[in-house]
Design an enzyme around this catalytic site. Structure first.
Site, PDB file in Angstrom:
ATOM      1  CG  HIS A 767      -4.559   5.320   2.494  1.00 36.55           C
ATOM      2  ND1 HIS A 767      -3.744   5.779   3.508  1.00 36.55           N
ATOM      3  CD2 HIS A 767      -5.823   5.344   2.980  1.00 36.55           C
ATOM      4  CE1 HIS A 767      -4.484   6.080   4.554  1.00 36.55           C
ATOM      5  NE2 HIS A 767      -5.753   5.821   4.258  1.00 36.55           N
ATOM      6  CD  GLU A 770      -0.724   5.617   1.571  1.00 37.93           C
ATOM      7  OE1 GLU A 770      -0.570   4.534   2.174  1.00 37.93           O
ATOM      8  OE2 GLU A 770      -1.218   6.617   2.100  1.00 37.93           O
ATOM      9  CG  HIS A 864      -0.071   3.353   5.473  1.00 37.44           C
ATOM     10  ND1 HIS A 864      -1.250   3.954   5.115  1.00 37.44           N
ATOM     11  CD2 HIS A 864      -0.404   2.375   6.345  1.00 37.44           C
ATOM     12  CE1 HIS A 864      -2.253   3.375   5.747  1.00 37.44           C
ATOM     13  NE2 HIS A 864      -1.771   2.399   6.498  1.00 37.44           N
ATOM     14  CD  GLU A 949       3.105   6.526   6.804  1.00 32.76           C
ATOM     15  OE1 GLU A 949       3.208   6.571   5.571  1.00 32.76           O
ATOM     16  OE2 GLU A 949       2.046   6.766   7.420  1.00 32.76           O
TER      17      GLU A 949
END
Length: 1113
Positions: A767, A770, A864, A949
Site C-alpha cells: 500500500h 504506508e 504495513h 502493522e
C-alpha cells in the site's frame, strides 16, 4: 399433588385489575411502587416479564372509562405506568392492544386545565411514542396539535407542563409521518421562534432543559429534506448560529451547543467537490483493457473502499457490523491447502531468484582462512565506491572502509546533536535564495541519466556535504532520473533530494483543545452565512497547470506537488490565511484520498495558516487522538536541521458538507467526505516547506539506499545480491534482495550449510501510502547489512529474501492504496493476474517455487501501516483462536496446531519498546482470505505468516508512551524484528547472550487464557469526545432517557409548580413518591388480607411479598 400457586406479585397485579374501590387501588399502586423503588431496574424488568405492563394498562383502561374517572387514582397510576413503560420495549404495541393509546389522548384533552393530570398524561404519551407505529397513530388522531397548544413562549408558570409537552412532541416526531405533517404545518418556523424566545429570556439559564427539548424537536424535523429546506428558508441557520455563540464559552451549555452544531451541519447544503470529476487526474491504459472515459469508467474493486490497511476495518457506512460474523469458521477451508494456481512447470523461472543455491564462489579460496573476496556477478554493483559507512538501525558509531573518504566528525551523529554544520549565512559564497521556482526549474531538475547537477546544487553540496549519513543527493538524483512516473516528473522534492535526520528530541502527542472541532465547524458554517468574506481563489490545480504560475499575489501561499510521491490536486484560498486542499484519487479509480505530500511557499512568519483537506474518506483517524502531520523546512535544512518534524495545532477530523456524486444507474448514494483540518505557524517568512501525512519514503530513496548499503558491505562476510523480481505496469523494476553470510570457503561442508539455511521472506509497501512500512524496512535492511554481532549471527542462521517495495508505481505516483490497475494489490493474492498485478503474481510464484524445493520460509512478514491504532503489532493466523473468538462449538482440544506463531510476537513484546502484544490478533477473517498473510499461511503452510502493522501516530504503552513515533523508532522496530528472529534459532551461539528473556514454556504454550483475541475491526480509541461531529443522527433519541424521566416523575408530586425541578442535574433517588399526598402508611401488610382472599394464593408466602422481586437483585 397440586402445583405451586401464583406468586405474590402475580396475585397483586391480578387484584389491581379487579379492584373496585379507590382505596384498594391506591394501596396496591403504592405497594408496587414501594417494591420497585427499593431495588434496581432489574425489579421493574421482572415485573414486566410477569405481565406488569399489561396489568397497569388494563387498570388504566378500566379507570379511564368509568363514568367519573378520579384524578387521585389516575395520576399515581400514570406515574407508575410511565416508570415501568419506558423500560418496556413493547409498551407501545401493548398499549395499542389494550386500547390505552387513544384513551390517553382523550384524557389529555380533558385535563388541559389540570396541570398535574396533564403532565402525567404527557409523560406517558412520550413513553408510548417511543414506538414509531404508536407515534404515528397518535399523530393521525391530532396529538401534534394538542401538544403544540401547550407549548408556550417564555413563561415562569407551568414550566413543567411546557417541558413535558415539548418532550412528548419530540417523541412523536420519531415518526416520519408526523415529521412530514409538522413540516407542512409550519412547525419549523414556530419552533425556531420559540427557541429564540426562550434563549433570549432565559438569561439565568434556569430552563436549559426546555431549550434543549426544542432543539430535539428541530433535530427530528431536519431529518427530512423538507425540514432542512424549511429551516434554511426561515433563517434557522442564522438564528441557531447567533444564539449559540453565547453557549460556546460555558460548559453548562455544552448540550445546547452540541445539538445546535448537529442541526446546522445537517442543514448545511450538500455540495460536490469543486472538481470536474471525482476520478484521478491521472489515468493509465491497462493491458487488455479498453481506454475508458474517466467520467463513465466503471468502479473497480478498489472503489469499494475496503480496508485502510491490510488488516484495518472496512470504511463502510454500516458501523454496526458484527466482526464475529467475518470470522472464518469453516474447518475444511482452514485446514485444506488449495491447489496451486499455476502449473508446476512455470515455477522453474524463479530459480534465478535463489543465487545462493547455484553460485559457485570460484573466487573463494577453499582454505577457510582465505581473505580474497568475489566481486563477480553475484552483486549488482561490483565496485563499492567511496562513501561513509554507517549503521542506522542501532545508531552505532560510523565505521569507515579503508577506501572511504574522510567524514567530518559531526556527520556521524545520527541523533542530531551535531547533525550538520550550521553554515547558512557564513562565508564561502552567497546563500541561495529560497525561491521554489528556482528549485523546480534549475536546481532540482532530475534531467537525464548522467546529467551534471547545477552549479548551485554543487555549491550547496560542498557547503553542507555529508550531512545525512547513508544519503547521497547525487546518487538520489541519478536514480530518480530513471524512475518512470505517469506525469513524467522532472522535479525532485527538496526533502527527498537533501535527506532527513531524526530530530534530536522525541515529540509528544498533540494535546486537543476543548471544543476545537466545534469551533472549526462553526468557521465552516460562517462561509454559508457570510459568503462575501470568502476569497474562493484557486491557487493550485493539477488540471490547470498555469493556475499556480498566475498566482503572484503576495498574500497567497504557493503550492506544488508534481514530484515523486507528491499528492495535491487542488488548493483554494478561502480566507486570508485559510486554504481548502483537495487530494488526488488513486490512479484509475475515484477513491482513497488519504496520503498527501506537497510543497508550500510564500508564507509569512508567525501567522497561523489553516489547511483543510476536504475530501478524506475514513470515518476516523488518529488525527483526533494526538497525531500531527509532518513538516520539512528547506531553510532549516540548509541551516543544519534537515528534519521532518511533527507540526500543526488545532487538529481535528470530522464529516463535512461535501459529497461524492452518486454512481449513475447503480442506486448507490454519494458518500460524504471528511475534513482533516490543522493550523501551521511557519518560523520563517518566504521559506519553502513541505507538508505530508507521514514521513515520505520514495522509490528513488529505496534505490539510493540499496546502493549506499552496497558501499558498506564487506564482501568477504556478506552475501548481498539485488535482482529484479519483475517490472511493474509502468516499467519500473521491483527489486528483490538476498542477504546472508558468505560461506567461509568452497568446501562441501561450508557450502552445504550455506545452502541449507532456513529462509525468511520479508515484504513491504504493497500500500503506497504506508510510508512507515518503508522506514521499518530501512531499519531491517541496514541492520542485516551491519557488523553488529546479532546481525552477523542472523546472516549465519538465515537466508533473507526481501522485497522492500511491492507497489513501486503506487509509491512513485503519490497513491494511497492501489496500483495503476486501480486495485488493492493486497486483495489479489488468491488469484493474482500476471498482467495487472505482476509483483504479486511473481512473489506468489516465488513462494510456490520455494515450497516446491522444500525451502518454505520459516517466517513470512508483510510490513504495513495502521491509521486507526497506536503501537506496532502483528497479525497472524490461528485456527483455534479463530474458533474461540467466534464461539464455535467445534472441539478445539482435538485440533492440532503449532503454537509457534506466538513466539515472535511475545519476544518482540519484550525487546521492542514500540511493540504491543495485546494489540496482536491471530484471527482468520473471511474478508482477509485474499491477503498475503492468510494466503501464505493457508496455501504455503507457513505457520509464522504475519502482517506487521506500524502506527502512524505513536504509542500508548512502554518506553514511548505518550510520544509520537518517528523515523528513528520505526527503523529501530525493523532492527528489533531481526533480533526477534534470532530467538527462533534456538541453537544460535548468541541466543543466550541476547537481551531477550527466555520465554517460559507456559508462555508459548497453547493457552487460550494468556491472550485476549483481538479483532482487526477493533480500534484502540473510544469515540471522539466530540462524537456528535461524526454521525448526524448519533444523538437522536429513539427511546426515552430513563434517568431524566425518573427525575421528572419522582419530582412531579412533591415539587411545587412555582419551583420546577432541576432536570438531569442530580441522580434521582428511587424512593416511592407516587401518592405522597395521601395520608397512608406504605406497608406490604396493608394488602395482606386482600391477597389471602385470592383464590389459589399460598398464604404461607404472604409475610414476604417482596421475595418475588428481591431475588432478582
Amino acid at each position: 399433588m397440586a402445583g405451586p400457586g401464583p406468586s405474590g406479585l402475580e396475585v397483586l397485579l391480578s387484584t389491581l385489575q379487579d379492584a373496585s374501590d379507590s382505596e384498594s387501588t391506591l394501596n396496591i399502586l403504592n405497594v408496587l411502587d414501594e417494591l420497585l423503588s427499593a431495588g434496581t431496574d432489574r425489579r421493574i424488568h421482572y415485573m414486566i416479564k410477569k405481565g406488569g405492563s399489561e396489568a397497569l394498562l388494563r387498570t388504566l383502561v378500566n379507570t379511564g372509562c368509568s363514568p367519573s374517572p378520579s384524578s387521585s387514582i389516575l395520576v399515581p397510576l400514570l406515574h407508575l405506568l410511565t416508570k415501568v413503560g419506558h423500560r418496556d420495549k413493547k409498551i407501545g404495541h401493548k398499549a395499542e392492544k389494550a386500547g390505552a393509546v387513544l384513551l390517553l389522548l382523550d384524557l389529555l384533552r380533558q385535563s388541559l386545565s389540570d396541570v398535574k393530570m396533564a403532565v402525567a398524561c404527557l409523560w406517558l404519551l412520550r413513553v408510548y411514542a417511543s414506538c414509531v407505529s404508536t407515534a404515528a397513530l397518535l399523530g393521525k388522531n391530532g396529538a401534534l396539535e394538542v401538544q403544540f397548544k401547550l407549548i408556550a413562549p417564555h413563561t415562569k408558570k407551568n414550566t413543567r407542563m411546557v417541558k413535558a409537552a415539548i418532550d412528548a412532541l419530540a417523541a412523536l416526531l420519531n415518526s416520519k409521518w408526523n415529521c412530514r405533517r409538522a413540516v407542512s404545518q409550519g412547525y419549523v418556523s414556530s419552533l425556531l421562534n420559540l427557541y429564540e424566545d426562550w434563549h433570549s429570556n432565559d438569561a439565568e439559564n434556569k430552563h436549559i432543559p426546555i431549550r434543549r427539548a426544542l432543539l430535539h424537536c428541530l433535530r427530528h424535523l431536519t431529518n427530512l429534506p423538507a425540514g432542512r429546506r424549511a429551516l434554511e428558508q426561515d433563517g434557522g441557520m442564522e438564528i441557531l448560529f447567533r444564539t449559540t455563540q453565547a453557549c460556546l464559552a460555558s460548559r453548562g451549555l455544552e448540550s445546547l451547543a452540541k445539538s445546535v452544531t448537529q442541526i446546522m451541519r445537517k442543514c448545511y447544503p450538500k455540495q460536490p467537490l469543486p472538481l470536474r470529476s471525482d476520478r484521478s487526474t491521472y489515468s493509465f491504459p491497462l493491458p487488455g483493457c479498453p481506454t475508458l472515459n474517466p467520467e463513465s469508467a466503471p468502479t473497480s474493486e478498489a472503489d469499494n473502499l475496503e480496508e485502510e490497511s491490510d488488516e484495518e476495518d472496512a470504511e463502510i457506512d454500516d458501523l454496526d457490523r458484527e466482526e464475529d460474523d467475518d470470522l472464518e469458521t469453516d474447518l475444511t477451508k482452514l485446514r485444506t491447502r488449495p491447489e496451486p494456481d499455476r502449473p508446476l512447470e512455470e515455477l522453474g523461472q524463479y530459480a534465478r531468484l535463489c543465487p545462493e543455491l547455484h553460485y559457485d564462489f570460484q573466487d573463494l579460496d577453499s582454505d577457510p582462512d582465505g581473505e580474497e573476496s568475489s566481486d563477480g556477478d553475484g552483486f549488482l554493483y561490483g565496485d563499492a565506491g567511496p562513501g561513509p559507512r554507517f549503521f542506522s538501525g542501532g545508531r552505532r558509531e560510523d565505521q569507515r572502509s579503508p577506501r572511504s573518504k574522510p567524514v567530518s566528525e559531526n556527520q556521524g551523529d545520527p541523533e542530531g546533536e551535531g547533525s550538520g554544520p550550521r553554515q547558512a549565512g557564513s562565508s564561502g559564497g552567497p546563500e541561495p535564495q529560497l525561491n521554489p521556482r528556482d528549485f523546480h526549474s534549475q536546481y532540482l531538475s532530475s534531467g537525464t541519466a548522467g546529467h551534471e547537477v547545477s552549479s548551485m546544487i554543487k555549491c550547496l553540496l560542498e557547503k553542507h556535504r555529508g550531512c545525512i549519513p547513508g544519503h547521497d543527493p547525487r546518487v538520489y538524483t541519478s536514480t530518480a532520473a530513471n524512475t518512470k512516473s505517469i506525469a513524467g516528473y522532472s522535479v525532485l522534492a527538496f526533502p527527498d533530494f537533501w535527506g532527513h535526520l531524526p530530530p534530536p528530541y522525541r515529540q509528544p502527542m498533540a494535546q486537543r483543545r476543548q471544543g476545537v472541532q466545534r469551533s472549526k465547524v462553526f468557521e465552516d458554517i460562517q462561509r454559508l452565512l457570510s459568503p462575501a468574506d470568502v476569497v474562493d481563489k484557486v491557487v493550485f490545480d493539477l488540471e490547470a497547470p498555469s493556475s499556480q504560475d498566475t498566482v503572484e499575489d503576495s498574500d497567497s501561499l504557493r503550492f506544488y506537488s508534481k514530484f515523486e510521491s507528491g499528492n495535491l490536486r487542488k488548493a483554494i484560498q478561502v480566507r486570508s490565511y485559510e486554504y481548502d486542499v483537495i487530494l488526488n484519487s488513486d490512479v484509475n479509480c475515484s477513491h482513497y484520498h488519504h496520503w498527501f505530500y506537497f510543497e508550500v511557499s510564500g508564507m509569512k512568519a508567525g501567522v497561523p495558516y489553516r489547511f483543510n483537506i476536504i475530501n478524506c474518506e475514513k470515518a476516523n483517524t488518529q488525527f483526533n487522538y494526538g497525531m500531527q502531520p509532518v513538516l520539512y523546512s528547506v531553510r532549516e535544512a540548509l541551516e543544519g536541521n534537515p528534519h521532518w518534524v511533527r507540526a500543526g495545532s488545532d487538529i481535528c477530523y470530522y464529516k463535512n458538507h461535501f459529497s461524492q456524486s452518486s454512481l449513475p444507474g447503480r442506486g448507490q448514494k454519494g458518500r460524504t467526505y471528511y475534513t482533516l483540518t490543522f493550523s501551521v505557524t511557519f518560523q520563517h517568512s518566504e521559506d519553502v516547506c513541505y507538508l505530508a501525512y507521514h514521513y515520505p519514503y520514495t522509490y528513488s530513496a529505496l534505490q539510493m539506499q540499496l546502493q549506499c548499503l552496497q558501499r558498506t558491505l564487506d564482501p568477504l562476510k556478506v552475501f548481498f545480491q539485488q535482482q529484479t523480481l519483475c517490472e511493474t505496469l509502468a516499467g519500473n523494476p521491483c527489486p528483490i534482495i538476498t542477504i546472508t553470510a558468505q560461506p567461509p570457503s568452497r568446501s562441501w561442508n561450508h557450502l552445504h550449510q550455506f545452502r541449507n539455511r532456513p529462509c525468511v521472506l520479508l515484504t513491504a509497501r504493497v500500500h503506497p501510502g504506508e510510508s512507515n512500512a518503508s522506514w521499518v524496512m530501512k531499519g531491517t535492511l541496514e541492520f542485516l547489512c551491519s557488523s553488529h554481532p546479532v546481525a552477523e549471527s542472523l546472516r549465519d542462521a538465515y537466508i533473507f529474501k526481501i522485497i522492500p517495495m511491492l507497489n513501486p508505481d503506487g509509491v512513485i505516483n503519490g497513491m494511497h492504496r492501489c496500483s495503476l490497475s486501480g486495485e488493492d494489490l493486497n486483495r489479489q493474492w488468491m488469484k493474482p493476474d500476471l498482467k495487472l498485478s505482476p509483483t504479486i503474481y511473481h512473489t506468489k510464484g516465488f513462494l510456490y517455487y520455494l515450497n516446491s524445493i522444500g525451502r518454505t520460509p520459516l517466517v513470512f512478514c508483510d510490513y504495513h501501516g495502521h491509521s486507526r491504532k497506536k503501537n506496532v503489532f502483528l497479525y497472524g493466523c490461528s485456527i483455534k483462536e479463530t474458533f474461540w473468538q467466534s464461539g464455535s462449538t467445534v472441539n478445539t482440544v482435538a485440533l492440532k496446531e503449532d503454537p509457534g506463531y506466538r513466539t515472535l510476537p511475545k519476544i518482540l513484546d519484550k525487546i521492542a519498546p514500540a511493540f504491543a502484544f495485546q494489540s496482536c490478533s491471530f484471527l482468520v477473517e473471511k474478508s482477509r482470505a485474499s491477503t498475503a498473510r492468510v494466503v501464505v499461511w493457508r496455501e504455503m503452510g507457513v505457520v509464522r505468516s504475519y502482517t506487521m502493522e506500524s502506527t502512524y501516530c505513536g504509542c500508548d504503552q512502554g518506553l514511548y508512551k505518550g510520544l509520537q513515533i518517528g523515523t528513528q523508532e520505526l527503523e529501530e522496530m525493523g532492527s528489533k524484528l531481526c533480533q526477534g528472529l534470532l530467538a527462533l534459532k534456538r541453537n544460535s551461539l548468541l541466543y543466550s547472550k541476547l537481551i531477550i528473556p527466555a520465554p517460559a514454556p507456559g508462555e508459548l504454550s497453547d493457552n487460550r487464557l494468556d491472550h485476549k483475541p483481538n479483532s482487526v475491526f477493533d480500534d484502540d480509541e473510544p469515540p471522539c469526545e466530540e462524537e456528535i461531529e461524526y454521525h448526524s443522527d448519533v444523538c437522536s433519541e429513539h427511546g426515552v432517557d430513563s434517568t431524566e424521566l425518573d427525575a421528572e416523575v419522582n419530582g412531579g408530586v412533591s415539587d411545587s409548580e412555582e419551583d420546577p425541578p432541576q432536570y438531569g442535574l442530580k441522580t434521582p433517588d428511587r424512593k416511592s413518591r407516587l401518592t405522597a399526598q395521601l395520608p397512608w402508611k406504605p406497608s406490604v401488610e396493608v394488602v395482606a388480607v386482600t391477597l389471602s382472599s385470592h383464590k389459589g394464593f399460598n398464604s404461607s408466602n404472604s409475610h414476604c411479598l417482596d421475595s418475588d422481586l428481591s431475588h432478582v437483585e
